[in-house]
Design a protein around this motif. Sequence first.
Motif, PDB file in Angstrom:
ATOM      1  N   GLY A  92     126.605  82.883  25.860  1.00 36.08           N
ATOM      2  CA  GLY A  92     126.939  82.451  24.510  1.00 36.08           C
ATOM      3  C   GLY A  92     126.789  80.941  24.355  1.00 36.08           C
ATOM      4  N   TYR A  93     127.435  80.392  23.324  1.00 39.33           N
ATOM      5  CA  TYR A  93     127.238  78.989  22.979  1.00 39.33           C
ATOM      6  C   TYR A  93     127.916  78.015  23.941  1.00 39.33           C
ATOM      7  CZ  TYR A  93     124.811  79.015  18.471  1.00 39.33           C
ATOM      8  OH  TYR A  93     123.877  79.100  17.485  1.00 39.33           O
ATOM      9  N   MET A  94     127.265  76.859  24.123  1.00 34.02           N
ATOM     10  CA  MET A  94     127.829  75.708  24.813  1.00 34.02           C
ATOM     11  C   MET A  94     127.468  74.471  23.996  1.00 34.02           C
ATOM     12  SD  MET A  94     125.089  74.942  27.871  1.00 34.02           S
ATOM     13  CE  MET A  94     125.534  73.209  27.889  1.00 34.02           C
ATOM     14  N   PRO A  95     128.342  73.446  23.950  1.00 37.74           N
ATOM     15  CA  PRO A  95     128.048  72.243  23.178  1.00 37.74           C
ATOM     16  C   PRO A  95     127.409  71.151  24.027  1.00 37.74           C
ATOM     17  CG  PRO A  95     130.351  72.235  23.786  1.00 37.74           C
ATOM     18  CD  PRO A  95     129.758  73.483  24.384  1.00 37.74           C
ATOM     19  N   VAL A  96     126.478  70.440  23.405  1.00 39.04           N
ATOM     20  CA  VAL A  96     125.925  69.204  23.953  1.00 39.04           C
ATOM     21  C   VAL A  96     126.205  68.128  22.912  1.00 39.04           C
ATOM     22  CG1 VAL A  96     123.847  68.023  24.750  1.00 39.04           C
ATOM     23  CG2 VAL A  96     124.124  70.477  25.161  1.00 39.04           C
ATOM     24  N   LEU A  97     126.784  66.988  23.319  1.00 34.73           N
ATOM     25  CA  LEU A  97     127.246  65.983  22.365  1.00 34.73           C
ATOM     26  C   LEU A  97     126.358  64.750  22.393  1.00 34.73           C
ATOM     27  CD1 LEU A  97     131.126  66.167  22.795  1.00 34.73           C
ATOM     28  CD2 LEU A  97     129.594  67.638  21.470  1.00 34.73           C
ATOM     29  N   THR A  98     126.297  64.071  21.239  1.00 34.75           N
ATOM     30  CA  THR A  98     125.481  62.861  21.136  1.00 34.75           C
ATOM     31  C   THR A  98     126.007  61.976  20.017  1.00 34.75           C
ATOM     32  OG1 THR A  98     123.237  61.999  20.812  1.00 34.75           O
ATOM     33  CG2 THR A  98     123.843  63.954  19.552  1.00 34.75           C
ATOM     34  N   THR A  99     125.734  60.671  20.128  1.00 32.22           N
ATOM     35  CA  THR A  99     126.016  59.742  19.030  1.00 32.22           C
ATOM     36  C   THR A  99     124.752  59.375  18.281  1.00 32.22           C
ATOM     37  OG1 THR A  99     125.827  57.883  20.577  1.00 32.22           O
ATOM     38  CG2 THR A  99     128.052  58.739  20.138  1.00 32.22           C
ATOM     39  N   ASP A 100     123.612  59.911  18.718  1.00 32.26           N
ATOM     40  CA  ASP A 100     122.331  59.660  18.030  1.00 32.26           C
ATOM     41  C   ASP A 100     121.444  60.885  18.205  1.00 32.26           C
ATOM     42  OD1 ASP A 100     119.936  58.848  16.981  1.00 32.26           O
ATOM     43  OD2 ASP A 100     119.677  57.105  18.287  1.00 32.26           O
ATOM     44  N   PRO A 101     121.381  61.765  17.206  1.00 32.46           N
ATOM     45  CA  PRO A 101     120.578  62.983  17.345  1.00 32.46           C
ATOM     46  C   PRO A 101     119.104  62.727  17.629  1.00 32.46           C
ATOM     47  CG  PRO A 101     122.082  63.188  15.499  1.00 32.46           C
ATOM     48  CD  PRO A 101     122.150  61.750  15.947  1.00 32.46           C
ATOM     49  N   SER A 102     118.593  61.546  17.252  1.00 32.76           N
ATOM     50  CA  SER A 102     117.164  61.268  17.429  1.00 32.76           C
ATOM     51  C   SER A 102     116.818  60.745  18.815  1.00 32.76           C
ATOM     52  CB  SER A 102     116.699  60.262  16.374  1.00 32.76           C
ATOM     53  OG  SER A 102     117.319  58.996  16.567  1.00 32.76           O
ATOM     54  N   ASN A 103     117.813  60.536  19.673  1.00 24.57           N
ATOM     55  CA  ASN A 103     117.582  59.951  20.995  1.00 24.57           C
ATOM     56  C   ASN A 103     117.895  60.977  22.088  1.00 24.57           C
ATOM     57  OD1 ASN A 103     117.354  58.443  23.302  1.00 24.57           O
ATOM     58  ND2 ASN A 103     119.053  57.058  22.840  1.00 24.57           N
ATOM     59  N   PRO A 104     116.868  61.584  22.711  1.00 25.02           N
ATOM     60  CA  PRO A 104     117.124  62.596  23.744  1.00 25.02           C
ATOM     61  C   PRO A 104     117.980  62.079  24.894  1.00 25.02           C
ATOM     62  CG  PRO A 104     114.812  62.618  23.092  1.00 25.02           C
ATOM     63  CD  PRO A 104     115.420  61.408  22.435  1.00 25.02           C
TER      64      PRO A 104
ATOM     65  N   ALA B 246     120.526  60.277  24.728  1.00 33.32           N
ATOM     66  CA  ALA B 246     121.926  60.109  24.340  1.00 33.32           C
ATOM     67  C   ALA B 246     122.732  61.400  24.435  1.00 33.32           C
ATOM     68  CB  ALA B 246     122.011  59.565  22.909  1.00 33.32           C
ATOM     69  N   TYR B 247     122.077  62.521  24.759  1.00 39.93           N
ATOM     70  CA  TYR B 247     122.771  63.807  24.806  1.00 39.93           C
ATOM     71  C   TYR B 247     123.475  63.994  26.144  1.00 39.93           C
ATOM     72  CZ  TYR B 247     120.361  65.260  20.534  1.00 39.93           C
ATOM     73  OH  TYR B 247     119.908  65.355  19.244  1.00 39.93           O
ATOM     74  N   GLN B 248     124.671  64.577  26.077  1.00 43.22           N
ATOM     75  CA  GLN B 248     125.435  64.837  27.296  1.00 43.22           C
ATOM     76  C   GLN B 248     125.987  66.257  27.284  1.00 43.22           C
ATOM     77  OE1 GLN B 248     128.409  61.936  28.222  1.00 43.22           O
ATOM     78  NE2 GLN B 248     127.056  60.185  27.960  1.00 43.22           N
ATOM     79  N   LYS B 249     125.735  66.984  28.374  1.00 44.73           N
ATOM     80  CA  LYS B 249     126.361  68.294  28.546  1.00 44.73           C
ATOM     81  C   LYS B 249     127.859  68.115  28.761  1.00 44.73           C
ATOM     82  CE  LYS B 249     123.811  70.064  31.889  1.00 44.73           C
ATOM     83  NZ  LYS B 249     123.276  71.089  32.827  1.00 44.73           N
ATOM     84  N   GLN B 250     128.616  69.142  28.415  1.00 43.15           N
ATOM     85  CA  GLN B 250     130.067  69.080  28.543  1.00 43.15           C
ATOM     86  C   GLN B 250     130.551  69.957  29.686  1.00 43.15           C
ATOM     87  OE1 GLN B 250     131.760  66.816  26.250  1.00 43.15           O
ATOM     88  NE2 GLN B 250     129.557  66.406  26.343  1.00 43.15           N
TER      89      GLN B 250
END
Length: 477
Positions: free
Chosen positions: A289-301, A303-307
Motif C-alpha cells: 500500500g501507500y508510503m509517503p516521501v516528503l520534500t520542500t521542493d517538488p521540482s527537485n529530485p 530534495a525528496y526523503q523516504k520516511q
Amino acid sequence: MSVVFSRLAAILVAACLLFTSQALTTPEQAAAADPGYLMVHFTGEGSTNQQLYLSHSTDGVHWNDLNGGGMVLRSTVGTRGVRDPALVRAPGGDKYWIIATDLCIGCGQNWDTAQNNGSRNLVVWESTDLVTWSQPWLLNVAGAIPDGRNAWAPEAIWNPATNDYVLYWATNATLNGVLKHRIYYARTTDFRTITTPQLYIDRPGTQGIIDTQIIDVPSGVGDYRYVRASGDGQITLEGSNSILGTWTTLGDLSGIGLTGSQVEGPMWMKFNGRNQWGLYLDQYASGGGYMPVLTTDPSNPAAYQKQASGSYNMGGTKKRHGWVLNLTAAEESRVLARWPNTTAGRLQSYNFQDRYVRHTNFDVRIDPNVSPAEDAQFRLRTGLAGSGTVSFESVNFPGYFLRHSGFDFQLAYGDGTAQFAADASFRQVAGLADATWSSFQSYNYPDRYLRHYGFQLRLDPITTATGRGDATFHVTS
C-alpha cells in the motif's frame, strides 16, 4: 560589526537548514484547530475492495479509516468496480466530483482483458457538499481514440488558462505501430461531456506510462508552477508553467531507491501552513500500500526523503492509488459527521430469532442463513431526519438506506431530499413485545412501526400481540 553580522547570518542559515532537515524527517503535528486531510482510495482486489473508501488525517502522515473502515461509495455501473479515484473540488468550493477507473479485477475480468478490451469509460460521482453524492454515471473518454482499448487512472486539474478542467488518463492504444499505454487528455467543465481526446504524454519506444498526477506549486518554490510525477519505469518528475504547455524532465526518484518496478500510483498532498509536500507511492510490488516521501521542493529530485516506517501510520485498511484533499473546517465537520467510525450490526427478529433483516435485489425481508452476510449488515447512524432518530445504511451498498414507500420497505439510494430523510428515519423505542429489545417507530407516520409480515418488511400500525412480536428486533453484531 560587519564580521559579527556575517557570523550571525551564517548561524541563522545553518539553523534554518537544520530545521528544514528535521521537518522533512518528522512532519509537524497540525494544530488542533487546523482542518485536516481527506483521502479517497481503494483497498485491493475483489468486488468489495475495488470500491471507494475514505480516510482522514490531522497531520498528513497518520491516517484513520472513516466509516469503520467500510466502503463509502459503491459503483453500480459498468464493471461495478472502481480503482484509482480522484477527488476534484470546483474553484468556488460549491461542487465536487469523484472520477475513477471502471475496473474490477477478479470480478469476471483479468488483467489481460482489462488492458486489451477493457472499459473505455470512467465512473463519475457528483456532490455539492462532499457528503451527499449522486448516483454514478459512465463517461466515455477512450471510445474516440483509435484502437483505444481501455481507460485507466484518471486525474483532473483546473486550468485557469482555459477556465475549465484538464481531464487526463491512460489508454492502451496503437500509435505509430506501437501498442502501449500513453496519457491522453480532454477538457471538460462538468465531467459529463468532453472535448476530443488528445495525446498528452508519450514516452520513447515501447516504454508505457499509466499513472501521473499534477500538483500546482506556489510562486517562490522551485522553477515551475506545475510539477507532475509519473509511473513510467521510474517515478519521473517533470515541470512546466502551463498545464498544456511544454514539460521539462527534472529527474526521478531512483536516487532514493524508488523505481517503477517497486511503486506506482503517485499521489500528491500539500501540508497545511508550510512549504512541504508529501508524494505518496503505492508499494504494489510488495503489496504494502501507500508510503509517503516528503520534500520542500517538488521540482527537485534531490530534495525528496523516504520516511522511516514508524514515522507514519496508514490506518487499518490498505491505501491504494487515490487522492488527498486539504479540507476546510466546514468540509471536515461534515465529513466526520457523515462517516463516523461506527460498527456494523444486524437486526434480529424477536419472534423468528434465526432470521435477520436483509436486502435482496433491493427488496427487504427477514431470512435465516443470509448470504452474502453483508446483505444483513447495516450501520445504525444518526437519522437523516435529525437527532433523536436513527437510519439504517447498508454496509455493502453504502448510501442506500432502509426506506418505506407506500408502507412497503426497500433499500433505496439517499437522494438528499427531505421526503427521503423522513421516510428513512425512525425513533428507536423499547421493544413492543420485550422492553429489553427495540422497536422502530416511523418518523413521519408515528402511529406505524417497522415490522415483518409474511417475512417481508412493512410499516404498519401495531394493535395485536402478533404485531408486537413482528415489530420487535434486537440490534446485534
